[in-house]
Scaffold this active site. Structure first.
Site, PDB file in Angstrom:
ATOM      1  N   CYS A 198       2.799 -26.379  25.069  1.00 39.79           N
ATOM      2  CA  CYS A 198       2.164 -27.684  25.000  1.00 39.79           C
ATOM      3  C   CYS A 198       0.786 -27.510  24.363  1.00 39.79           C
ATOM      4  CB  CYS A 198       1.988 -28.359  26.344  1.00 39.79           C
ATOM      5  SG  CYS A 198       3.513 -28.628  27.218  1.00 39.79           S
ATOM      6  N   ARG A 219       3.042 -24.811  19.604  1.00 40.08           N
ATOM      7  CA  ARG A 219       2.971 -24.632  21.057  1.00 40.08           C
ATOM      8  C   ARG A 219       4.052 -25.426  21.798  1.00 40.08           C
ATOM      9  NH1 ARG A 219      -2.038 -22.522  22.452  1.00 40.08           N
ATOM     10  NH2 ARG A 219      -1.651 -23.117  24.589  1.00 40.08           N
ATOM     11  N   TRP A 247       6.280 -28.929  25.285  1.00 42.14           N
ATOM     12  CA  TRP A 247       7.390 -28.008  25.508  1.00 42.14           C
ATOM     13  C   TRP A 247       7.801 -28.249  26.951  1.00 42.14           C
ATOM     14  CZ3 TRP A 247       8.689 -23.948  28.770  1.00 42.14           C
ATOM     15  CH2 TRP A 247       9.781 -23.155  28.374  1.00 42.14           C
ATOM     16  N   ASN A 284      -1.380 -29.541  29.870  1.00 40.38           N
ATOM     17  CA  ASN A 284      -0.645 -28.334  29.493  1.00 40.38           C
ATOM     18  C   ASN A 284      -0.697 -27.405  30.697  1.00 40.38           C
ATOM     19  OD1 ASN A 284       0.200 -25.861  28.422  1.00 40.38           O
ATOM     20  ND2 ASN A 284      -1.745 -25.478  27.405  1.00 40.38           N
ATOM     21  N   GLY A 285       0.467 -26.971  31.179  1.00 38.20           N
ATOM     22  CA  GLY A 285       0.503 -26.068  32.329  1.00 38.20           C
ATOM     23  C   GLY A 285       1.572 -26.508  33.302  1.00 38.20           C
ATOM     24  N   GLU A 320      14.300  -5.311  18.494  1.00 38.30           N
ATOM     25  CA  GLU A 320      13.472  -6.337  17.849  1.00 38.30           C
ATOM     26  C   GLU A 320      14.290  -7.111  16.803  1.00 38.30           C
ATOM     27  OE1 GLU A 320      10.990  -7.921  18.383  1.00 38.30           O
ATOM     28  OE2 GLU A 320      10.284  -8.715  16.471  1.00 38.30           O
ATOM     29  N   LYS A 362      14.925 -11.135  16.824  1.00 36.80           N
ATOM     30  CA  LYS A 362      14.608 -12.006  15.674  1.00 36.80           C
ATOM     31  C   LYS A 362      15.819 -12.848  15.315  1.00 36.80           C
ATOM     32  CE  LYS A 362      11.400 -11.909  15.661  1.00 36.80           C
ATOM     33  NZ  LYS A 362      10.291 -11.414  16.348  1.00 36.80           N
ATOM     34  N   GLU A 416      16.825 -15.528  18.046  1.00 39.41           N
ATOM     35  CA  GLU A 416      15.918 -16.646  18.294  1.00 39.41           C
ATOM     36  C   GLU A 416      15.861 -17.663  17.161  1.00 39.41           C
ATOM     37  OE1 GLU A 416      11.798 -14.155  17.569  1.00 39.41           O
ATOM     38  OE2 GLU A 416      11.681 -15.978  18.733  1.00 39.41           O
ATOM     39  N   HIS A 464      29.954   3.530  26.575  1.00 34.15           N
ATOM     40  CA  HIS A 464      29.857   3.335  28.030  1.00 34.15           C
ATOM     41  C   HIS A 464      30.094   1.885  28.426  1.00 34.15           C
ATOM     42  CE1 HIS A 464      28.683   7.464  28.530  1.00 34.15           C
ATOM     43  NE2 HIS A 464      27.778   7.300  27.568  1.00 34.15           N
ATOM     44  N   LYS A 482       5.537 -21.124  20.613  1.00 37.63           N
ATOM     45  CA  LYS A 482       4.875 -19.897  20.185  1.00 37.63           C
ATOM     46  C   LYS A 482       4.081 -19.234  21.304  1.00 37.63           C
ATOM     47  CE  LYS A 482       3.396 -17.031  16.958  1.00 37.63           C
ATOM     48  NZ  LYS A 482       4.397 -16.037  16.545  1.00 37.63           N
TER      49      LYS A 482
END
Ligand code: F6R
Length: 600
Positions: A2, A27, A73, A99-100, A477, A481, A484, A500, A595
């Site tokens: 947010c 955000r 968000w 925001n929070g 990584e 990438k 997402e 395994h 982000k």
């Protein structure tokens, strides 16, 4: 998560707020809204979707020089127009953006708001209704705001308007980032200086549990107890062009291409006049005093930590553990006698990492933050900071920050090693120069990676990355990438682990991206490729020059064996980028993500 903006001044605020929100869209981007106030009172415009959707419903004819805005968000309540901010109290006297996360919102609702009908599912509405309740009891707005804040548990950055006063924005913060920006005959509020660079580069940091009364020509910062605080502003060293896409179709592509320049900049920033890499004495002292290093990070930064462990252990010979920040609180390992904590965080705001930082500081341990954002919460609250110098990273998927984290970790490891009298077998300045050149070559080979993405990933529903040793960490990584931004189910596996269990997932045509950059495990990883091919997999081997064979799909230029993650990740970034493009995904703003992850 947010983003918040606010403007109070001498001109219409709508466009400034909307432009600010566009800069904060990284955000959160599931809904957005603004509220503006003039002598006729408050008007709220909010909409599900992106800022562009909000823009289309804002009434051009409403003129107001005071306003607040929010891009969301979702945490409490689905993304919808009703749950979008700003939220208003029942009589519409108060209008709030937040925001929070308010942890005790349900308790507060039951205790104070039994007689109030809430219209949204958000925790935020509870705050604004409580402010109105206390105002109805006779408190003035500042007192009602203050009283409400003392009852909140959790994180918040808040901006509040009072319908009866178009000359004030009430602001407060706890754990979520918020800045006040200063101008000539106007002032602003923003989650990130980037949002309001359009009007000012002068900012004042706010600390947790402070309240700020923002007027056109005056900003008063106070503690929750009403003590006035004087804090000098700082100049935000951001170039407005750094946060523009320029001619690039996406920020992600721009940021991938910036990696060679970032490598060169990092070397320059960490080099003394004599050409030696340097780290400040107090950080070296802390490294040398430690009997064990604990790296704490999330997501891509965690993956950088896994590689960083190799750098520090191999060069500086200090044992390192790497922990996922959200797990550390519950699964805290038995700590050594003299631990040093290293927090890796691009944004410097990740709530999970911050929670660990608060805990280790309470225990009296030293902490170093490696971050891209000077003045960020994790940087301010740690004892020491090392900066990435990567420039703003705006695409949600981290690329240049990852390679910058690796470069800074390599420098930290090398300089620490030398300070301990240990010999480092290579010249890191020269090797990072070779890395930068290799990155240039890879960024110039986009067509190859676009072809790989088209051939292997255009229609698949899954894809696995395999590697051994340091290649395994890069595979993790690469998988993050890919998943997402393209929503392909992708996982990274250690080559030796396949048999395994995981090998059961291999079907006819399953794409396997195998990394082969390490001489010591080259034959073993190629053996793993044979095993999956025998079961129908479609292999794409990315090897390093000197280790290549005819079966490889792409060969990256040779760099020092320990530094291969800095370049082997670039093909994986580009393959993910093109896979997302082929699948028509929103590359820079993938679904469900944001982000800066400022909620735990
Ligand atoms: C993935 C990504 C995230 C972040 C993670 C931590 O591309 O960007 O996994 O790495 O959310 O963020 P920072 O580094 O800001 O603490």
């Amino acid at each position: 998560m947010c983003g918040i903006v606010g403007f109070i001044g001498n001109q219409d605020s709508k466009e400034i707020l909307l432009k600010g929100l566009e800069k904060l869209e990284y955000r959160g981007y599931d809904s957005a809204g603004i509220a503006v106030i003039n002598e006729n009172g408050v008007k709220v415009f909010k909409e599900k979707g992106r800022i562009a959707d909000l823009r289309s419903i804002v009434d051009e004819n409403t003129l107001a020089s005071t306003g607040i805005g929010h891009t969301r968000w979702a945490t409490h309540g689905v993304p919808s127009t009703v749950n979008a901010h700003p939220h208003q109290s029942t009589t519409a006297r108060y209008t709030l953006v937040h925001n929070g996360v308010i942890e005790n919102y349900d308790l507060l609702k039951r205790e104070y708001l039994q007689n109030v009908t809430l219209i949204s599912d958000t925790d935020t509405e509870v705050i604004v209704q409580m402010i109105e309740l206390f105002a109805k009891d006779g408190l003035n707005t500042e007192e009602a705001f203050r009283k409400t804040l003392t009852l909140l548990k959790g994180s918040y950055a808040l901006a509040l308007l009072d319908n009866q006063d178009n000359e004030t924005i009430y602001v407060a913060k706890n754990k979520s980032p918020l800045l006040v920006g200063l101008g000539d005959d106007f002032n602003v509020v923003a989650s990130d200086a980037m949002a309001m660079l359009q009007v000012t580069n002068q900012y004042v940091e706010l600390m947790d549990k402070e309240i700020v009364i923002v007027k056109k020509n005056e900003v008063t910062i106070q503690t929750l107890n009403g003590e006035i605080i004087n804090r000098a502003p700082y100049t935000a060293e951001l170039d407005a062009s750094d946060i523009e896409k320029g001619t690039y179709p996406h920020y992600m592509l721009k940021e991938i291409d910036e990696q060679p320049a970032v490598m060169r900049k990092i070397v320059q920033k960490y080099q003394s006049e004599q050409g030696q890499l340097t780290i400040s004495e107090d950080i070296l002292q802390a490294m040398n005093d430690a009997d064990r290093i604990y790296i704490i990070a999330a997501g891509t930064s965690y993956h950088a930590g896994l590689v960083g462990k190799q750098f520090i252990e191999k060069m500086a010979k200090i044992p390192v553990e790497v922990h996922i920040s959200s797990e550390f609180g519950y699964n805290m390992p038995l700590l050594s006698e003299k631990p040093l904590f290293i927090f890796i965080s691009q944004s410097g705001e990740t709530a999970d990492s911050r929670a660990v930082l608060v805990e280790v500081k309470e225990k009296g341990y030293k902490a170093l933050t490696i971050t891209n954002v000077p003045g960020s919460t994790l940087s301010r609250e740690a004892d020491y900071t090392l900066l990435l110098h990567a420039g703003p990273e705006i695409a949600v998927a981290s690329t240049k920050a990852y390679t910058a984290q690796l470069a800074v970790l390599a420098i930290l490891a090398e300089v620490t090693a030398k300070s301990r009298g240990l010999e480092v077998q290579f010249d890191l300045v020269q090797e990072l120069g070779i890395v930068a050149n290799a990155m240039d070559v890879l960024c110039g080979a986009k067509e190859d990676f676009e072809n790989i993405a088209r051939e292997f990933l255009a229609t698949t529903r899954n894809c696995f990355f395999i590697g051994r040793g340091i290649d395994f960490y890069v595979g993790l990584e690469g998988a993050l990438k890919l998943k997402e931004i393209s929503y392909i189910q992708a996982e990274g596996f250690a080559g030796g682990e396949l048999k395994h269990g995981t090998i059961a997932l291999i079907e006819n045509g399953t794409p396997i991206i195998a990394l082969a950059t390490q001489e010591s495990v080259n034959l073993s990883i190629r053996g793993n490729v044979k095993e999956v091919v025998a079961r129908g997999a479609n292999p794409c081997i990315i090897s390093m020059k000197g280790l290549e064979t005819d079966e490889d799909r792409f060969t990256i230029p040779e760099v020092h064996e320990l530094l291969t993650p800095l370049i082997s990740v670039v093909p994986l970034q580009l393959i993910s980028y093109y896979a997302a493009l082929h699948r028509d995904c929103d590359v820079d703003k993938p679904r469900n993500l944001a982000k800066s992850v400022t909620v735990e």
